[in-house]
Write a protein that holds these residues in place. Structure first.
Motif, PDB file in Angstrom:
ATOM      1  N   TYR A 240       0.846  -1.206   0.000  1.00 13.23           N
ATOM      2  CA  TYR A 240       0.000   0.000   0.000  1.00 13.23           C
ATOM      3  C   TYR A 240       0.877   1.249   0.000  1.00 13.23           C
ATOM      4  CZ  TYR A 240      -4.388  -2.534   1.096  1.00 13.23           C
ATOM      5  OH  TYR A 240      -5.498  -3.343   1.065  1.00 13.23           O
ATOM      6  N   ALA A 241       1.888   1.228   0.878  1.00 18.06           N
ATOM      7  CA  ALA A 241       2.751   2.408   1.018  1.00 18.06           C
ATOM      8  C   ALA A 241       3.462   2.730  -0.297  1.00 18.06           C
ATOM      9  CB  ALA A 241       3.767   2.173   2.129  1.00 18.06           C
ATOM     10  N   ARG A 242       3.921   1.677  -0.986  1.00 17.93           N
ATOM     11  CA  ARG A 242       4.611   1.907  -2.251  1.00 17.93           C
ATOM     12  C   ARG A 242       3.671   2.532  -3.281  1.00 17.93           C
ATOM     13  NH1 ARG A 242       7.985  -3.092  -1.374  1.00 17.93           N
ATOM     14  NH2 ARG A 242       6.382  -4.363  -2.323  1.00 17.93           N
ATOM     15  N   MET A 243       2.425   2.083  -3.278  1.00 18.82           N
ATOM     16  CA  MET A 243       1.448   2.627  -4.232  1.00 18.82           C
ATOM     17  C   MET A 243       1.051   4.057  -3.850  1.00 18.82           C
ATOM     18  SD  MET A 243       0.648   0.606  -6.852  1.00 18.82           S
ATOM     19  CE  MET A 243       2.405   0.544  -7.000  1.00 18.82           C
ATOM     20  N   ASP A 244       0.897   4.317  -2.545  1.00 18.52           N
ATOM     21  CA  ASP A 244       0.581   5.680  -2.085  1.00 18.52           C
ATOM     22  C   ASP A 244       1.675   6.652  -2.511  1.00 18.52           C
ATOM     23  OD1 ASP A 244      -1.738   4.827  -0.937  1.00 18.52           O
ATOM     24  OD2 ASP A 244      -1.010   4.869   1.138  1.00 18.52           O
ATOM     25  N   GLU A 245       2.894   6.181  -2.417  1.00 21.39           N
ATOM     26  CA  GLU A 245       4.038   7.049  -2.681  1.00 21.39           C
ATOM     27  C   GLU A 245       4.125   7.458  -4.158  1.00 21.39           C
ATOM     28  OE1 GLU A 245       8.576   6.918  -0.990  1.00 21.39           O
ATOM     29  OE2 GLU A 245       7.983   5.317  -2.351  1.00 21.39           O
ATOM     30  N   VAL A 246       3.546   6.665  -5.054  1.00 25.18           N
ATOM     31  CA  VAL A 246       3.586   7.029  -6.475  1.00 25.18           C
ATOM     32  C   VAL A 246       2.221   7.505  -6.972  1.00 25.18           C
ATOM     33  CG1 VAL A 246       5.547   5.531  -6.952  1.00 25.18           C
ATOM     34  CG2 VAL A 246       3.217   4.658  -7.327  1.00 25.18           C
ATOM     35  N   GLY A 247       1.284   7.719  -6.028  1.00 27.43           N
ATOM     36  CA  GLY A 247       0.035   8.379  -6.406  1.00 27.43           C
ATOM     37  C   GLY A 247      -1.058   7.476  -6.932  1.00 27.43           C
ATOM     38  N   THR A 248      -0.943   6.166  -6.721  1.00 33.51           N
ATOM     39  CA  THR A 248      -1.965   5.235  -7.207  1.00 33.51           C
ATOM     40  C   THR A 248      -3.246   5.385  -6.382  1.00 33.51           C
ATOM     41  OG1 THR A 248      -0.198   3.719  -7.806  1.00 33.51           O
ATOM     42  CG2 THR A 248      -2.433   2.792  -7.671  1.00 33.51           C
ATOM     43  N   PRO A 249      -4.378   5.716  -7.024  1.00 37.48           N
ATOM     44  CA  PRO A 249      -5.569   6.018  -6.225  1.00 37.48           C
ATOM     45  C   PRO A 249      -6.224   4.807  -5.557  1.00 37.48           C
ATOM     46  CG  PRO A 249      -6.024   6.318  -8.579  1.00 37.48           C
ATOM     47  CD  PRO A 249      -4.568   6.026  -8.456  1.00 37.48           C
ATOM     48  N   TRP A 250      -6.124   3.618  -6.185  1.00 37.34           N
ATOM     49  CA  TRP A 250      -6.809   2.463  -5.595  1.00 37.34           C
ATOM     50  C   TRP A 250      -5.927   1.220  -5.585  1.00 37.34           C
ATOM     51  CZ3 TRP A 250      -9.287   5.264  -9.681  1.00 37.34           C
ATOM     52  CH2 TRP A 250     -10.120   6.276  -9.187  1.00 37.34           C
ATOM     53  N   CYS A 251      -6.120   0.405  -4.549  1.00 33.80           N
ATOM     54  CA  CYS A 251      -5.436  -0.881  -4.490  1.00 33.80           C
ATOM     55  C   CYS A 251      -6.466  -1.989  -4.338  1.00 33.80           C
ATOM     56  CB  CYS A 251      -4.471  -0.921  -3.309  1.00 33.80           C
ATOM     57  SG  CYS A 251      -3.044   0.128  -3.562  1.00 33.80           S
ATOM     58  N   VAL A 252      -6.228  -3.052  -5.075  1.00 33.16           N
ATOM     59  CA  VAL A 252      -7.157  -4.179  -5.114  1.00 33.16           C
ATOM     60  C   VAL A 252      -6.454  -5.379  -4.490  1.00 33.16           C
ATOM     61  CG1 VAL A 252      -8.344  -5.766  -6.678  1.00 33.16           C
ATOM     62  CG2 VAL A 252      -8.248  -3.306  -7.219  1.00 33.16           C
ATOM     63  N   THR A 253      -7.074  -5.985  -3.498  1.00 33.95           N
ATOM     64  CA  THR A 253      -6.434  -7.134  -2.848  1.00 33.95           C
ATOM     65  C   THR A 253      -7.292  -8.392  -2.939  1.00 33.95           C
ATOM     66  OG1 THR A 253      -5.346  -5.630  -1.316  1.00 33.95           O
ATOM     67  CG2 THR A 253      -5.353  -7.961  -0.718  1.00 33.95           C
ATOM     68  N   VAL A 254      -6.641  -9.457  -3.372  1.00 34.11           N
ATOM     69  CA  VAL A 254      -7.278 -10.774  -3.410  1.00 34.11           C
ATOM     70  C   VAL A 254      -6.967 -11.467  -2.082  1.00 34.11           C
ATOM     71  CG1 VAL A 254      -7.148 -13.055  -4.493  1.00 34.11           C
ATOM     72  CG2 VAL A 254      -7.156 -10.978  -5.922  1.00 34.11           C
ATOM     73  N   ASP A 255      -8.003 -11.908  -1.351  1.00 30.58           N
ATOM     74  CA  ASP A 255      -7.748 -12.552  -0.056  1.00 30.58           C
ATOM     75  C   ASP A 255      -8.439 -13.920  -0.007  1.00 30.58           C
ATOM     76  OD1 ASP A 255     -10.395 -11.861   0.220  1.00 30.58           O
ATOM     77  OD2 ASP A 255      -9.994 -10.160   1.553  1.00 30.58           O
ATOM     78  N   TYR A 256      -8.452 -14.537   1.172  1.00 29.57           N
ATOM     79  CA  TYR A 256      -9.015 -15.897   1.263  1.00 29.57           C
ATOM     80  C   TYR A 256     -10.520 -15.896   0.995  1.00 29.57           C
ATOM     81  CZ  TYR A 256      -4.486 -17.546   2.710  1.00 29.57           C
ATOM     82  OH  TYR A 256      -3.163 -17.880   2.715  1.00 29.57           O
ATOM     83  N   GLU A 257     -11.182 -14.786   1.363  1.00 23.82           N
ATOM     84  CA  GLU A 257     -12.614 -14.669   1.088  1.00 23.82           C
ATOM     85  C   GLU A 257     -12.866 -14.769  -0.422  1.00 23.82           C
ATOM     86  OE1 GLU A 257     -14.069 -11.480   3.635  1.00 23.82           O
ATOM     87  OE2 GLU A 257     -15.917 -11.425   2.467  1.00 23.82           O
ATOM     88  N   THR A 258     -11.970 -14.159  -1.184  1.00 26.09           N
ATOM     89  CA  THR A 258     -12.085 -14.216  -2.640  1.00 26.09           C
ATOM     90  C   THR A 258     -12.115 -15.665  -3.116  1.00 26.09           C
ATOM     91  OG1 THR A 258     -10.622 -12.288  -2.666  1.00 26.09           O
ATOM     92  CG2 THR A 258     -11.115 -13.306  -4.798  1.00 26.09           C
TER      93      THR A 258
END
Lengths: 565, 565
Positions: free
Chosen positions: A502-520
């Motif tokens: 998340y931090a790496r994406m925040d640092e380059v301005g990415t507005p959204w992050c999508v996470t695949v988890d066990y619920e998926t």
């Protein structure tokens, strides 16, 4: 914040890199890395969307190497220069006006002698080695080269993209079916061989411009879309220096902005910059002072943004009058004017010269017709001391007034030729690029966020498996492929903790992050897998079905509220 | 057809214009007009879609002015030249190899003396004025300039965009988290100061390139997507000159193409060009002959298209081995290699030098440790005549073999450093641009159609009122605004007969025309207005509801069948 902090982030994360580092670098040049190249393209895309799609202007693309004739006409051969002084010892070059900036209020108005005088008076020496400085010399800032073998044909790297539009005016005018207004845009490289560039991306030797040249009827500077924005306000610093907030109507009625079309494009520049992510609270329009403005300009405003460097010009919006086209018409002998057709033909009276054919015949025989034509091309104002001088086959004939008479003729004119005026919003792309980053930069403790507007972000969505195991990574790669296929710029990352990602994406301005988890994975067995979508700015998370993800992200990109997805 | 006919259409309709015409022109330069600029952008967009979105490569953008160091390393300072000869009388320059092209099978393999000899032997004189020619001289084809004031720092306009990628390899490698393969793309201007450019857009002094540099493990030239295309076929002309149609598998198994990754990118180039509208029947891949190929290249293929100029190279696809990175590593002393981690650490035996600490101590006292380190850095191969020479503080010490011994050590290695190999598909954008036009050009009697693929067309839809009256024009302008708002490039036209307007759109490659007629107005009263949509290629017409028009045109753009809309 300071610029160094941001530039270091930019370098580390692949926005920009100082050029040619492996060979010791070249001052005033930058490379756009993978993220920077994408951000730059997004800026160009918005500018195009506003001018090409929004205003219906046309785009061209012309060469960066130009022959000398272009810059003789444009004035760059004579005017595009700074004064340089070299250290006699270390040979380092300096801009003379920069060395005396504390000793004079307007050092850039001084000539070589005045600059040298000031330096001698105050014993100014080399800032690097404290040795004596040499003479002050004028240095033309165009990069010079030669075209073809032998160095007989000089060429220059263009200092602006605008000239490519002006020299093509005859083609563009025909393309537009000989009508005005005619709006033309061009973006690309510009070059300025700076003596000693400093200030990161603000003063570059090779830079990127986005220029707009709008050709209008000189007698009609109204603009059809103006009424719709007449009551919008602008933060203005007119030439009297007193900053105020005025509506466009107020600015026009008070004579602050010269005309309606200029006012409209100042307003359009404001909306353009804000859409790119420039902070409206750190944006103002400053009018050029009389001695700062090019002598031909009728009015000129700079869009200035507040940066860690201070208030900095990022766009100039000028009414350049007929200067550019008149210059090229004069130097090239090409027709650059517009034929302005009257609504109805006008009958006019004109005093003219009329040849006396009966007198001319015996005198000039077979050439009499030609001589008559030469007489009738001229007017009464050309007659002097009872004699009209005309040139024929290289020789000058003196025609006595016994051979012609002055008559009054009535003519019907369908229209007249006028030289179009030019309204020019000229955008410094690299400066806008840097501003978009600086105004988006937020740092708390050691956590950095680039709050880029989603339209500007190089990456729209980070895609992660919660952990890189148990099939989570295969599913996440599928999601990544789905978004990519739909044209959504995504970035797959499975390395390090989810927080780090998340931090790496925040640092380059990415507005959204999508996470695949066990619920998926669980839900996938029932064919309706969902993923979490995290919003950068609110840090909120929502679950979205994978099948809806492209549509959801596209609607977020268009401005939908994250809280309502 | 001939090229002149097409170039004249291109000039008349605003695709391309010879540059600087108002000042007499500059050979080898073109401006892209409004339609050309759009077509060029569409070509770049397809290339990006294939490489950036499709293959996941990253894009960068680097300066066009480069310092000399770059081209010392790349070889352009020494190799990028042609032989020039000037007419002694009219001073016109000519390419020496072109003047003897009828007198020798491979004139470009000859040196200055051989070229001059051939000219003297055959009394070759100036093609323009038939006078005597001067000496044959080498001419470096890079445009030269200087960076900063004083002419002490030479700069050159880049002859290719590739070097910008190579000099940034350390940054790019870190951006890619030190992994291979790493694919990087760049497009932009390239420059070649041609001696005497001819052939329209084929040989330009300022041109546009789209280059791809794929860095791969030198020991692994397989490619994950290869199996999916292994049975696809290519029209190949291998170096033996015998053209044949081979599947990729056949070409690899027969040793015709050097390796899998190269074969994959040759195939990708084929699909890329065909998607842009290059006629597959006029496309082949020709292998470079041994004496044509750069000495370092491991294999090289040109995508050649058949034009009115003959077979012409538009893309080069080469396995450049480790040449580029090795050169820059050597000239810059920077690390350009890849650390290739083994799946499991490998245990290796190595013969090494081991310092005898007990002997060194008394001799070197406090420096003994340092001397030991200097000894152990070297290997047995450095010992000569019983003496090992090491450099310490600028002085050379001769260490006798009594002070060290030769031992066998066992080490665990996590991996090794290898120099990546480069696979380079390099695209000539202007040549592709011209090919797309020439392969789309159809002329019957006086009627011209540019059958551009819809994805390539600068204008997607012409929008007309049947006649410019009775409110038809207002309605048509609404339709135009609707399409524009939806991002569909449209062109409004009400001038001349409807047939003329169709013809104008056909001539610039517009795939569909939308006409508002009286039926539209009639139906509008019932709120469900329809318009006719005409298909350029079939000349068929269909009625479509205005409200469905954006969706219909977008699905046609994606390839939907016109007969089924």
């Amino acid at each position: 914040m300071n610029a160094g902090e941001l530039l270091s982030l930019c370098k580390r994360r692949g926005f920009i890199w100082p050029s040619f580092e492996i060979y010791g670098g070249v001052a005033g040049m930058y490379d756009f890395g993978p993220l920077g190249s994408a951000l730059k393209d997004n800026i160009v895309a918005v500018w195009r969307d506003v001018y090409k799609r929004g205003e219906g202007f046309v785009e061209i693309d012309s060469p960066t190497v130009n022959p000398e004739a272009v810059f003789r006409a444009s004035g760059h051969m004579d005017e595009f220069s700074d004064y340089v002084v070299h250290c006699k010892e270390c040979r380092e070059p300096f801009r003379a006006d920069h060395l005396v900036s504390d000793l004079h209020a307007n050092p850039d108005t001084l000539d070589a002698a005045a600059l040298k005088g000031l330096m001698v008076e105050h014993s100014v020496c080399c800032p690097d080695c404290q040795c004596e400085l040499g003479s002050v010399e004028e240095f033309n800032l165009m990069f010079k080269t030669s075209i073809g073998p032998g160095s007989n044909r000089a060429g220059y790297l263009r200092p602006e993209t605008a000239q490519g539009i002006f020299v093509n005016f005859p083609h563009l005018y025909r393309y537009n079916r000989e009508k005005l207004p005619l709006g033309v845009i061009q973006h690309g490289r510009g070059y300025r061989n700076e003596i000693s560039p400093r200030q990161g991306m603000i003063r570059l030797r090779e830079f990127n411009m986005m220029e707009v040249e709008l050709f209008v009827d000189p007698d009609d500077k109204s603009w059809p879309r103006f009424p719709a924005v007449a009551e919008e306000t602008l933060r203005l610093v007119p030439e009297d220096g007193a900053e105020r907030e005025l509506s466009l109507t107020q600015a026009l009625e008070g004579g602050v902005i010269a005309n309606e079309v200029l006012a409209y494009f100042i307003w359009l520049t404001k909306t353009l910059l804000e859409r790119m992510g420039v902070d409206g609270g750190r944006l103002r329009f400053r009018q050029h002072l009389k001695d700062e403005m090019a002598h031909y300009a009728m009015d000129c405003w700079d869009a200035e943004v507040l940066l860690s460097y201070g208030w900095t010009e990022v766009v100039g919006i000028a009414d350049r009058g007929c200067w550019d086209l008149s210059q090229h018409a004069a130097w090239s002998n090409e027709e650059m004017s517009h034929f302005k057709r009257y609504d109805e033909p006008r009958e006019v009276e004109r005093v003219a010269l009329k040849a006396k054919y009966r007198e001319l015949g015996p005198l000039f025989k077979g050439e009499a017709k030609e001589v008559a034509r030469l007489i009738e091309e001229r007017g009464p104002e050309d007659v002097s001391g009872g004699v009209l001088k005309v040139e024929k086959d290289g020789a000058e004939l003196e025609i006595p007034e016994t051979l012609f008479e002055t008559v009054t003729v009535r003519e019907k004119l369908a229209g007249e030729r006028v030289m179009p005026h030019v309204i020019e919003p000229s955008h410094g792309l690299d400066r806008i690029f840097y501003t978009v980053l600086e105004h988006a930069y937020r740092r708390e403790d050691d956590y950095t966020v680039l709050a880029l507007r989603p339209e500007m972000a190089p990456i729209k969505a980070g895609v992660f498996p919660l952990m890189a195991r148990d099939g989570l990574e295969e599913k996440a790669k599928e999601v990544f492929a789905l978004l990519t296929a739909e044209g959504i710029e995504a970035f797959y990352d499975e390395s390090g903790s989810i927080g780090k990602r998340y931090a790496r994406m925040d640092e380059v301005g990415t507005p959204w992050c999508v996470t695949v988890d066990y619920e998926t994975l669980e839900e996938e067995r029932g064919l309706k897998g969902t993923v979490t979508v995290r919003d950068r700015d609110s840090s909120e998370q929502r679950r979205v079905a994978i099948s809806d993800l492209p549509v959801t992200l596209k609607s977020l990109l268009k401005g939908a509220d994250f809280a309502k997805i």
